[in-house]
Design a protein around this motif. Sequence first.
Motif, PDB file in Angstrom:
ATOM      1  N   PRO A 170       0.791  -1.233   0.000  1.00  0.00           N
ATOM      2  CA  PRO A 170       0.000   0.000   0.000  1.00  0.00           C
ATOM      3  C   PRO A 170       0.823   1.283   0.000  1.00  0.00           C
ATOM      4  N   GLY A 171       0.451   2.172  -0.931  1.00  0.00           N
ATOM      5  CA  GLY A 171       0.734   3.583  -0.765  1.00  0.00           C
ATOM      6  C   GLY A 171      -0.549   4.106  -0.144  1.00  0.00           C
ATOM      7  N   PHE A 172      -1.655   3.640  -0.726  1.00  0.00           N
ATOM      8  CA  PHE A 172      -2.988   3.981  -0.234  1.00  0.00           C
ATOM      9  C   PHE A 172      -3.776   2.667  -0.134  1.00  0.00           C
ATOM     10  N   LYS A 173      -4.205   2.337   1.076  1.00  0.00           N
ATOM     11  CA  LYS A 173      -4.843   1.032   1.303  1.00  0.00           C
ATOM     12  C   LYS A 173      -6.214   0.939   0.649  1.00  0.00           C
ATOM     13  N   LEU A 174      -6.469  -0.206   0.055  1.00  0.00           N
ATOM     14  CA  LEU A 174      -7.744  -0.457  -0.629  1.00  0.00           C
ATOM     15  C   LEU A 174      -8.926  -0.289   0.338  1.00  0.00           C
TER      16      LEU A 174
END
Length: 293
Positions: free
Chosen positions: A229-233
């Motif tokens: 993750p850079g940005f979590k789903l």
Amino acid sequence: MKVGFIGLGIMGSSMAYNIFKGGYDLIVYNRTESKTKIFKEAGVPVAKTPREVAEKSDVVIIMVTDAPDVESVIFGENGIIGGAHEGLIVIDMSTNSPEYAERFASELAKLKVEFLDAPVTGGDVGAKEGKLTIMVGGKKEVFERIRPIFETMGKLIIYAGPVGSGQKMKLVNQIAVALSDVAMIEAIELAKFFNIDIEQVYKVLSTGGARSFTIESYMPRLMKGDMEPGFKLSHLRKDIGYALEEAKKEKIPLFATSLTYQMLLSAENLGYGEKGIQALIKLYETLSKEKRA
Ligand code: NAP
């Protein structure tokens, strides 16, 4: 101004570090203590509780996951309210519902504590580089006092309006992020079927009319098979859930957003919630024709 920072995850650790680099007197707290290591090494004091952060700060910034997490950091056991003092400013920079922001502000006002909602966009890279876009809701004069702190973390600082407006702006942004995630993945799926060189596809998508931050930031990770993750789903699913809740109140139809919510939820149920938003491709792979054959 003494600044306290609560929540040193993917975003919070970089944001807090940029405040520190900006010359502010900082104190940090994280639920899992191991994430405070770089701060300890840099000589930044680490608090044992959010309450201690509030006691020792003029401004407390929160960067945790969801609205109930923010609520527990402020109002829970050893929370900020235990150390609240007149004039304290609490800023929630996590993404959550505008309704919660309004509630936090009115509860804190009873203690003469100011509140701003100030969610961000720009991803893990934007956080590292101090180039976030920050959307702020709350009293304009409080925003102006905090602006120099925001400037250590962001490039574009927007005053969005009264409390809750920052979160509203962010939810608008998240619809575009989520739908561009789906667009990127469906484009890749067809390219795979056509057997087109994926490097060439990237060149086209990242320079032509389809160009987007999502493609530039997440497609290179996908090409390397990097699902971290850079940005979590699960965070994107949370955001889209709040956007749909708000739309529902006013009976605003959001066709593609509703479908995207179900897709993100399904990917999360398959076990990809803690992966990056590029892992939505796993839903397609799970349901692919090859799998059925
Ligand atoms: P993350 O890496 O999962 O970090 C979450 C942080 O919140 C961790 O420090 C975690 O502590 C803390 N936390 C969660 N629940 C808590 C609770 N109940 N009490 C105390 N601490 C709690 O997430 P992130 O990517 O930094 O995202 C943080 C927020 O920013 C989310 O609202 C997200 O939607 C938003 N956001 C993310 C991005 C991005 O690209 N990543 C971009 C814009 C906005 P532990 O270490 O103990 O788990």
